[in-house]
Design a protein around this motif. Structure first.
Motif, PDB file in Angstrom:
ATOM      1  N   LEU A  34    -103.006  19.720  19.941  1.00  0.00           N
ATOM      2  CA  LEU A  34    -101.547  20.119  19.929  1.00  0.00           C
ATOM      3  C   LEU A  34    -100.787  19.067  20.601  1.00  0.00           C
ATOM      4  N   VAL A  35    -101.392  18.430  21.572  1.00  0.00           N
ATOM      5  CA  VAL A  35    -100.668  17.605  22.499  1.00  0.00           C
ATOM      6  C   VAL A  35    -100.505  16.218  21.388  1.00  0.00           C
ATOM      7  N   GLU A  36    -101.538  15.755  20.787  1.00  0.00           N
ATOM      8  CA  GLU A  36    -101.557  14.781  19.591  1.00  0.00           C
ATOM      9  C   GLU A  36    -100.395  14.989  18.720  1.00  0.00           C
ATOM     10  N   ARG A  37    -100.087  16.255  18.388  1.00  0.00           N
ATOM     11  CA  ARG A  37     -99.080  16.301  17.524  1.00  0.00           C
ATOM     12  C   ARG A  37     -97.724  16.806  18.188  1.00  0.00           C
ATOM     13  N   GLY A  38     -97.513  16.652  19.208  1.00  0.00           N
ATOM     14  CA  GLY A  38     -96.227  16.592  19.715  1.00  0.00           C
ATOM     15  C   GLY A  38     -95.919  18.002  20.442  1.00  0.00           C
ATOM     16  N   HIS A  39     -96.701  18.816  20.599  1.00  0.00           N
ATOM     17  CA  HIS A  39     -96.422  20.023  20.916  1.00  0.00           C
ATOM     18  C   HIS A  39     -96.581  19.958  22.825  1.00  0.00           C
ATOM     19  N   GLU A  40     -96.012  21.020  23.086  1.00  0.00           N
ATOM     20  CA  GLU A  40     -96.022  21.128  24.852  1.00  0.00           C
ATOM     21  C   GLU A  40     -97.068  22.114  24.929  1.00  0.00           C
ATOM     22  N   VAL A  41     -98.050  21.978  25.693  1.00  0.00           N
ATOM     23  CA  VAL A  41     -99.029  22.552  26.302  1.00  0.00           C
ATOM     24  C   VAL A  41     -99.203  23.156  27.440  1.00  0.00           C
ATOM     25  N   VAL A  42     -99.297  24.332  27.884  1.00  0.00           N
ATOM     26  CA  VAL A  42     -99.291  24.956  29.335  1.00  0.00           C
ATOM     27  C   VAL A  42    -100.809  25.711  29.220  1.00  0.00           C
TER      28      VAL A  42
END
Length: 64
Positions: A34-42
């Motif tokens: 997800l991070v590699e695709r630009g999403h914010e991960v909590v």
């Protein structure tokens, strides 16, 4: 998109086997993807389970 990953299953006594181990691997892979695709991960952890908490936090940060 913001995604919340609950790492509490990775903090129990089974963190090196069974559900804990599988959960940790899945969550870390999903987070990285997800991070590699630009999403914010909590990432959620519980302070109630102190054993191994710092190791888990470091693992999350390194792979994120």
């Amino acid at each position: 998109m913001r995604v919340v990953l609950d790492f509490q299953a990775c903090q129990s006594g089974s963190r090196f086997r069974g559900i804990g181990r599988g959960s940790r691997s899945l969550m870390l892979a999903m987070g990285r993807h997800l991070v590699e695709r630009g999403h914010e991960v909590v990432c959620l952890v519980s302070e109630a389970f102190q054993d191994g908490l710092e190791v888990l936090k470091a693992e999350i940060i390194v792979t994120g």
